[in-house]
Design a protein around this motif. Sequence first.
Motif, PDB file in Angstrom:
ATOM      1  N   VAL A  74      25.729  20.426  28.744  1.00 40.95           N
ATOM      2  CA  VAL A  74      26.590  21.183  29.677  1.00 40.95           C
ATOM      3  C   VAL A  74      27.525  22.103  28.896  1.00 40.95           C
ATOM      4  CG1 VAL A  74      28.457  20.990  31.371  1.00 40.95           C
ATOM      5  CG2 VAL A  74      26.472  19.465  31.518  1.00 40.95           C
ATOM      6  N   GLU A  75      28.148  21.593  27.847  1.00 41.14           N
ATOM      7  CA  GLU A  75      29.056  22.405  27.031  1.00 41.14           C
ATOM      8  C   GLU A  75      28.322  23.586  26.404  1.00 41.14           C
ATOM      9  OE1 GLU A  75      30.873  19.820  24.194  1.00 41.14           O
ATOM     10  OE2 GLU A  75      32.255  18.927  25.646  1.00 41.14           O
ATOM     11  N   ALA A  76      27.129  23.340  25.883  1.00 41.78           N
ATOM     12  CA  ALA A  76      26.347  24.405  25.261  1.00 41.78           C
ATOM     13  C   ALA A  76      25.972  25.474  26.288  1.00 41.78           C
ATOM     14  CB  ALA A  76      25.087  23.830  24.613  1.00 41.78           C
ATOM     15  N   SER A  77      25.615  25.044  27.493  1.00 40.27           N
ATOM     16  CA  SER A  77      25.250  25.992  28.555  1.00 40.27           C
ATOM     17  C   SER A  77      26.442  26.843  28.970  1.00 40.27           C
ATOM     18  CB  SER A  77      24.699  25.252  29.773  1.00 40.27           C
ATOM     19  OG  SER A  77      23.455  24.649  29.496  1.00 40.27           O
ATOM     20  N   VAL A  78      27.600  26.205  29.162  1.00 40.13           N
ATOM     21  CA  VAL A  78      28.799  26.951  29.576  1.00 40.13           C
ATOM     22  C   VAL A  78      29.207  27.935  28.476  1.00 40.13           C
ATOM     23  CG1 VAL A  78      31.234  26.784  30.189  1.00 40.13           C
ATOM     24  CG2 VAL A  78      29.608  25.132  31.111  1.00 40.13           C
ATOM     25  N   GLN A  79      29.155  27.500  27.229  1.00 38.64           N
ATOM     26  CA  GLN A  79      29.499  28.399  26.123  1.00 38.64           C
ATOM     27  C   GLN A  79      28.568  29.607  26.100  1.00 38.64           C
ATOM     28  OE1 GLN A  79      29.494  26.538  22.247  1.00 38.64           O
ATOM     29  NE2 GLN A  79      30.854  28.098  21.420  1.00 38.64           N
ATOM     30  N   ARG A  80      27.276  29.380  26.350  1.00 43.20           N
ATOM     31  CA  ARG A  80      26.310  30.490  26.390  1.00 43.20           C
ATOM     32  C   ARG A  80      26.596  31.419  27.572  1.00 43.20           C
ATOM     33  NH1 ARG A  80      22.162  30.493  29.558  1.00 43.20           N
ATOM     34  NH2 ARG A  80      22.129  28.217  29.742  1.00 43.20           N
ATOM     35  N   LEU A  81      26.873  30.841  28.735  1.00 42.98           N
ATOM     36  CA  LEU A  81      27.129  31.642  29.937  1.00 42.98           C
ATOM     37  C   LEU A  81      28.406  32.471  29.811  1.00 42.98           C
ATOM     38  CD1 LEU A  81      26.184  28.909  32.546  1.00 42.98           C
ATOM     39  CD2 LEU A  81      24.954  31.063  32.202  1.00 42.98           C
ATOM     40  N   TYR A  82      29.386  31.948  29.044  1.00 39.27           N
ATOM     41  CA  TYR A  82      30.676  32.617  28.917  1.00 39.27           C
ATOM     42  C   TYR A  82      30.789  33.442  27.633  1.00 39.27           C
ATOM     43  CZ  TYR A  82      32.568  29.785  32.801  1.00 39.27           C
ATOM     44  OH  TYR A  82      32.808  29.216  34.022  1.00 39.27           O
ATOM     45  N   LYS A  83      29.679  33.685  26.952  1.00 37.22           N
ATOM     46  CA  LYS A  83      29.731  34.360  25.647  1.00 37.22           C
ATOM     47  C   LYS A  83      30.264  35.791  25.734  1.00 37.22           C
ATOM     48  CE  LYS A  83      24.900  35.911  25.837  1.00 37.22           C
ATOM     49  NZ  LYS A  83      23.556  35.768  25.232  1.00 37.22           N
ATOM     50  N   ASN A  84      30.142  36.414  26.907  1.00 38.20           N
ATOM     51  CA  ASN A  84      30.637  37.787  27.070  1.00 38.20           C
ATOM     52  C   ASN A  84      32.090  37.849  27.539  1.00 38.20           C
ATOM     53  OD1 ASN A  84      28.131  38.900  26.319  1.00 38.20           O
ATOM     54  ND2 ASN A  84      27.359  38.716  28.418  1.00 38.20           N
ATOM     55  N   ARG A  85      32.781  36.704  27.512  1.00 37.80           N
ATOM     56  CA  ARG A  85      34.167  36.651  27.969  1.00 37.80           C
ATOM     57  C   ARG A  85      35.144  36.507  26.801  1.00 37.80           C
ATOM     58  NH1 ARG A  85      34.088  32.966  33.475  1.00 37.80           N
ATOM     59  NH2 ARG A  85      31.977  33.507  34.159  1.00 37.80           N
ATOM     60  N   GLY A  86      34.754  37.039  25.647  1.00 37.08           N
ATOM     61  CA  GLY A  86      35.619  36.972  24.476  1.00 37.08           C
ATOM     62  C   GLY A  86      35.814  35.533  24.025  1.00 37.08           C
ATOM     63  N   SER A  87      37.058  35.158  23.786  1.00 32.46           N
ATOM     64  CA  SER A  87      37.366  33.820  23.286  1.00 32.46           C
ATOM     65  C   SER A  87      37.777  32.867  24.418  1.00 32.46           C
ATOM     66  CB  SER A  87      38.479  33.893  22.241  1.00 32.46           C
ATOM     67  OG  SER A  87      39.619  34.556  22.780  1.00 32.46           O
ATOM     68  N   TYR A  88      37.438  33.229  25.658  1.00 35.92           N
ATOM     69  CA  TYR A  88      37.859  32.437  26.816  1.00 35.92           C
ATOM     70  C   TYR A  88      37.414  30.986  26.699  1.00 35.92           C
ATOM     71  CZ  TYR A  88      38.314  30.838  31.656  1.00 35.92           C
ATOM     72  OH  TYR A  88      38.638  30.127  32.777  1.00 35.92           O
ATOM     73  N   PHE A  89      36.122  30.746  26.394  1.00 36.97           N
ATOM     74  CA  PHE A  89      35.624  29.375  26.321  1.00 36.97           C
ATOM     75  C   PHE A  89      36.297  28.613  25.190  1.00 36.97           C
ATOM     76  CE2 PHE A  89      32.739  26.103  24.700  1.00 36.97           C
ATOM     77  CZ  PHE A  89      32.535  25.362  25.847  1.00 36.97           C
ATOM     78  N   GLU A  90      36.455  29.279  24.048  1.00 38.06           N
ATOM     79  CA  GLU A  90      37.052  28.633  22.879  1.00 38.06           C
ATOM     80  C   GLU A  90      38.458  28.117  23.180  1.00 38.06           C
ATOM     81  OE1 GLU A  90      38.577  29.878  18.396  1.00 38.06           O
ATOM     82  OE2 GLU A  90      37.218  31.205  19.497  1.00 38.06           O
ATOM     83  N   PHE A  91      39.264  28.964  23.865  1.00 45.27           N
ATOM     84  CA  PHE A  91      40.656  28.591  24.115  1.00 45.27           C
ATOM     85  C   PHE A  91      40.840  27.749  25.377  1.00 45.27           C
ATOM     86  CE2 PHE A  91      41.424  32.527  21.523  1.00 45.27           C
ATOM     87  CZ  PHE A  91      41.980  31.862  20.437  1.00 45.27           C
ATOM     88  N   GLN A  92      39.874  27.800  26.302  1.00 42.38           N
ATOM     89  CA  GLN A  92      40.014  27.088  27.576  1.00 42.38           C
ATOM     90  C   GLN A  92      39.049  25.922  27.727  1.00 42.38           C
ATOM     91  OE1 GLN A  92      42.463  27.958  29.691  1.00 42.38           O
ATOM     92  NE2 GLN A  92      43.060  29.599  28.309  1.00 42.38           N
ATOM     93  N   LYS A  93      38.348  25.572  26.662  1.00 42.97           N
ATOM     94  CA  LYS A  93      37.286  24.561  26.736  1.00 42.97           C
ATOM     95  C   LYS A  93      37.757  23.262  27.385  1.00 42.97           C
ATOM     96  CE  LYS A  93      34.201  21.801  23.844  1.00 42.97           C
ATOM     97  NZ  LYS A  93      33.782  21.479  22.464  1.00 42.97           N
ATOM     98  N   ASP A  94      38.947  22.788  27.000  1.00 44.10           N
ATOM     99  CA  ASP A  94      39.443  21.515  27.524  1.00 44.10           C
ATOM    100  C   ASP A  94      39.819  21.596  28.999  1.00 44.10           C
ATOM    101  OD1 ASP A  94      39.061  20.319  25.075  1.00 44.10           O
ATOM    102  OD2 ASP A  94      41.122  20.570  24.417  1.00 44.10           O
ATOM    103  N   ASP A  95      40.074  22.802  29.504  1.00 44.78           N
ATOM    104  CA  ASP A  95      40.349  22.980  30.929  1.00 44.78           C
ATOM    105  C   ASP A  95      39.054  23.189  31.711  1.00 44.78           C
ATOM    106  OD1 ASP A  95      43.127  22.754  30.706  1.00 44.78           O
ATOM    107  OD2 ASP A  95      43.313  24.864  30.143  1.00 44.78           O
ATOM    108  N   ILE A  96      38.062  23.801  31.061  1.00 42.46           N
ATOM    109  CA  ILE A  96      36.781  24.054  31.719  1.00 42.46           C
ATOM    110  C   ILE A  96      36.000  22.748  31.866  1.00 42.46           C
ATOM    111  CG2 ILE A  96      34.565  25.258  31.543  1.00 42.46           C
ATOM    112  CD1 ILE A  96      36.073  27.431  29.901  1.00 42.46           C
ATOM    113  N   ILE A  97      35.955  21.961  30.785  1.00 45.02           N
ATOM    114  CA  ILE A  97      35.247  20.682  30.791  1.00 45.02           C
ATOM    115  C   ILE A  97      36.209  19.609  30.301  1.00 45.02           C
ATOM    116  CG2 ILE A  97      33.268  19.372  29.935  1.00 45.02           C
ATOM    117  CD1 ILE A  97      31.899  22.104  29.408  1.00 45.02           C
ATOM    118  N   ARG A  98      36.736  18.842  31.234  1.00 45.78           N
ATOM    119  CA  ARG A  98      37.727  17.811  30.910  1.00 45.78           C
ATOM    120  C   ARG A  98      37.080  16.430  31.016  1.00 45.78           C
ATOM    121  NH1 ARG A  98      42.562  17.832  34.890  1.00 45.78           N
ATOM    122  NH2 ARG A  98      42.252  20.044  34.445  1.00 45.78           N
ATOM    123  N   ILE A  99      36.963  15.749  29.885  1.00 45.17           N
ATOM    124  CA  ILE A  99      36.400  14.405  29.888  1.00 45.17           C
ATOM    125  C   ILE A  99      37.450  13.439  30.446  1.00 45.17           C
ATOM    126  CG2 ILE A  99      35.392  12.560  28.501  1.00 45.17           C
ATOM    127  CD1 ILE A  99      33.704  15.118  28.644  1.00 45.17           C
TER     128      ILE A  99
END
Length: 201
Positions: free
Chosen positions: A121-146
């Motif tokens: 799931v994390e790999a898929s979201v990172q791929r889908l959000y690759k055109n959003r700059g550093s959004y996934f990198e900085f928001q990862k814990d908010d996007i996918i919260r264990i």
Amino acid sequence: DIAESSKKARLNELFLNIKALETIAESNSYGCAFITLTAAPEFHSNPKRGKNNYDGSTARAANASIQKDWRSILDGLDNIGVKRKSGSYFGFRVVELHEDGCPHWHILLFFDKALGIIESVEASVQRLYKNRGSYFEFQKDDIIRIIEKTDEETAKPSSYIFKYIAYALGADEANGDGLAYRYKCAIRAMRARQYGFFGVK
């Protein structure tokens, strides 16, 4: 009175079903994650973060794009051999609106921790959000919260999603501004399913 009673009964039914999934997940030592999927910047007419890249897309188109992203995430799980309705993952999702009217999805996901599901799931979201700059990198814990229950004070997974269910059904109208009802109308206008289960009958 009948309408209000029916709404409360539906709310109770949904919550009991989610609690049942929670119980099944706990009995199988499954993991749990709370996922928030958002539409790309061009769907947001008045973003809180970043510059305005709005291209005039409709809220209906934004919801369709999130639905496509979700299907892509499930396809990723298919590709690692974790099939839909296999019982290896299941959960509940609900649509909510940003202040600018653009939808986003909240997803409660229970999963078999031994199958690499959350990593996929994390790999898929990172791929889908690759055109959003550093959004996934900085928001990862908010996007996918264990969600891990470490003690009696830790909130149950069902509590993470319950406030969104209550809002979706218009049960939380204490302030009397009718916002939940307006959101429901907007979501129906974009022909979106406001909530639903996945991975289970």
